[in-house]
Design a protein around this motif. Structure first.
Motif, PDB file in Angstrom:
ATOM      1  N   LEU A   1       0.844  -1.186   0.000  1.00 35.30           N
ATOM      2  CA  LEU A   1       0.000   0.000   0.000  1.00 35.30           C
ATOM      3  C   LEU A   1       0.882   1.240   0.000  1.00 35.30           C
ATOM      4  N   ILE A   2       0.721   2.082  -1.008  1.00 42.39           N
ATOM      5  CA  ILE A   2       1.471   3.334  -1.115  1.00 42.39           C
ATOM      6  C   ILE A   2       0.468   4.482  -1.073  1.00 42.39           C
ATOM      7  N   THR A   3       0.563   5.305  -0.021  1.00 37.85           N
ATOM      8  CA  THR A   3      -0.369   6.418   0.132  1.00 37.85           C
ATOM      9  C   THR A   3       0.309   7.771  -0.021  1.00 37.85           C
ATOM     10  N   GLY A   4       1.624   7.812  -0.074  1.00 37.30           N
ATOM     11  CA  GLY A   4       2.332   9.072  -0.205  1.00 37.30           C
ATOM     12  C   GLY A   4       3.816   8.846  -0.387  1.00 37.30           C
ATOM     13  N   GLY A   5       4.567   9.934  -0.383  1.00 37.64           N
ATOM     14  CA  GLY A   5       6.009   9.854  -0.539  1.00 37.64           C
ATOM     15  C   GLY A   5       6.435   9.854  -1.994  1.00 37.64           C
TER      16      GLY A   5
END
Length: 549
Positions: A390-394
């Motif tokens: 899960l990638i939500t930011g950065g």
């Protein structure tokens, strides 16, 4: 948060698009909570509490509801605390055969110092061949303040946490600490000690100093429980994994320069407990400059931070199994299954096929390179429902020789910016997933090989395209995607040769026509579906071919 500009410059990245939202969260959350809240927020800009039941039920969480991994996103006040009371602290001045201890709770025998009472211990000085051992009851907490410490241990871990409830290792501001080991260890008890810093207990690293770790035997930092890092600079070179936490690795902040000769940059996997084994990154700057796999865990969550990975195999890999495994059996099996199921894809030529067939499209003449149809549905691999990424930011940049991102379960992207360069081999793919790959926000720019290329799933809510070129473009050939008015939607310059392109940004809209350019190769692409593809994508979790909607 400082940036290592040389890494970004070397990758020649030019982004012409906006980043997605970052999601902040806290407390202990289930798998469903994490995915639901992340996708929820990105879709509407509101919290999940404010959304209707009908909206929440449509979120792509069906496969993850069976994951048993429990994610703790909390960093406690104690994890952040770097201060200590000097009047009650024990001061240990290390010196070969002349170590001095001021205070109670520690003893010295030759060059071995054993800490046996709860409290704070401030260490300074040098041991050319010695060891610090923490051995207290499993209800006691210890704080170790490293103040310009240099320790080499030829036959074991320079810092061995044998027993404790939790140990806090504070890197004192302005300090530079050096820990090194030998090429062979002599085991002195039932524990298989295999890292420069080896802990049987939870361990937290904090502070603003620097620690340089050289693992000549196996790993850099190892914990058989949790590793939590909230600050500091970590320069780690190891034969195997740079950072290995069996139950979890949680990073809030810090600067990490990691090199793992035959292992992984960061790993968390637990073959004994299916509820554990995750990597959670909430910030910091992480540079994995050498590794087999950059970040590996049963679950990987990136909420914020800057991550740069150069990997001999996968950039990120979500897979179940033991934290001690040198290789990931699932990755090998998946790759074999995919090669077997699509022989025409596996043998896709490096350049354009002489008979006019489209590489990565399973053969068959392609009359118009912009006439898209859905490719094979992403593979027959067994879905590991305990795994997801899960990638939500950065901002994440991956240069991979194997798969860029490999999930044995699902992949979710709700925000942030993701660049993937590679692989160049047709037996690997920039995106590799066994379940679904859902994107609802953020920006993804991919350039890799065409043979096993996958795009996003049509369960996504943000539009994307996958386009396999008729011939290979050389490294340094700029990719541009422009809209009907000629405005640049996305522009980036891959550092490797490539033949397959995946682009997804919030600016892409249904039924709009875009021009994709790679050197002298140009195609007009109309986004007739949430996933427009002339290669592979998974149809809502099922397999098969169908014309793009």
């Amino acid at each position: 948060m400082r940036k290592l500009n040389y890494f970004i410059t070397a990758l020649t990245i030019t982004a012409m698009i906006a980043a997605g939202c970052s999601v902040q969260s806290g407390g202990t959350k289930s798998t469903t909570d994490i995915v639901t809240e992340a996708v929820d927020t990105e879709l509407s800009g509101t919290s999940s509490v404010e959304k209707s039941t009908e909206e929440v039920s449509s979120l792509p969480t069906s496969l993850n509801t069976t994951s048993e991994v429990v994610i703790d996103t909390e960093f406690t006040a104690r994890d952040l605390e770097v201060g200590y009371e000097e009047s009650t602290a024990v001061f240990i001045a290390l010196k070969d055969n002349a170590t001095e201890i001021v205070g109670d709770g520690a003893t010295v025998s030759d060059n071995s110092i054993t800490i046996s009472n709860e409290g704070t211990y401030v260490l300074s000085g040098t041991l050319s061949d010695g060891q610090i051992i923490v051995d207290v009851s499993d209800t006691k907490k210890i704080q170790l303040v490293l103040d310009n410490v240099t320790i080499n241990s030829s036959l074991s871990a320079p810092l061995y946490i044998k027993s404790a409830d939790k140990v806090f290792i504070t890197l004192k501001e302005g300090s530079e600490n050096i820990l090194t080991d030998g090429t062979e260890y002599v085991q002195t008890d039932d524990n298989n000690v295999d890292g420069v810093i080896f802990s049987k207990a939870d361990v937290t690293f904090n502070g603003s100093g620097t620690i340089n770790i050289t693992g000549n035997y196996k790993h850099g930092i190892v914990s058989k429980d949790d590793i939590v890092i909230t600050g500091g600079t970590y320069n780690i070179t190891a034969v195997k994994d740079a950072i290995n936490g069996k139950d979890a690795v949680k990073i809030m902040d810090g600067i990490f320069n990691l090199s793992a000769d035959t292992g992984n940059g960061i790993q968390s996997k637990n073959g004994d407990n299916t509820t554990k084994g995750y990597v959670y990154i909430a910030g910091g700057e992480i540079n994995v400059i050498k590794c087999q796999e950059g970040i590996e865990g049963t679950v990987i969550i990136v909420e914020d931070g800057t991550i740069n990975i150069i990997a001999a195999d996968d950039g990120m890999n979500a897979a179940s199994g033991s934290s001690d495994e040198a290789t990931e059996k699932g990755t090998t099996t998946n790759r074999t299954n995919r090669l077997g199921q699509e022989g025409s894809n596996a043998s896709a030529p490096a350049g354009g096929a002489p008979d006019g067939t489209a590489p990565g499209n399973g053969g068959g003449a392609r009359e118009n390179p912009s006439n898209f149809s859905g490719g094979f549905g992403g593979g027959m691999d067994e879905v590991d429902t305990n795994c997801y990424i899960l990638i939500t930011g950065g901002t994440i940049t991956i240069d991979a020789s194997g798969d860029g991102i490999d999930s044995n379960g699902n992949l979710y992207i709700t925000g942030g910016i993701l660049y993937i360069y590679g692989p160049t081999s047709n037996g690997d793919g920039a995106l590799d997933y066994n379940g679904t790959a859902d994107i609802s926000g953020g920006t993804v720019l991919v350039a890799g090989s065409a043979g096993m290329a996958q795009g996003f799933s049509d369960t996504s809510t943000q539009y994307s395209l996958l386009y396999n070129l008729t011939s290979v473009s050389t490294a340094g050939t700029e990719i541009n995607l422009t809209d009907a008015a000629g405005a640049i939607v996305a522009s980036y310059t891959p550092v490797k040769e490539y033949q397959s392109i995946v682009i997804s940004t919030p600016e892409l809209t249904k039924d709009s026509t875009y021009t994709l350019t790679s050197g002298e190769q140009t195609a007009e692409i109309t986004l007739t579906s949430v996933v427009t593809s002339n290669g592979q994508h998974r149809m809502g979790g099922s397999l098969g071919n169908r014309t793009a909607r």
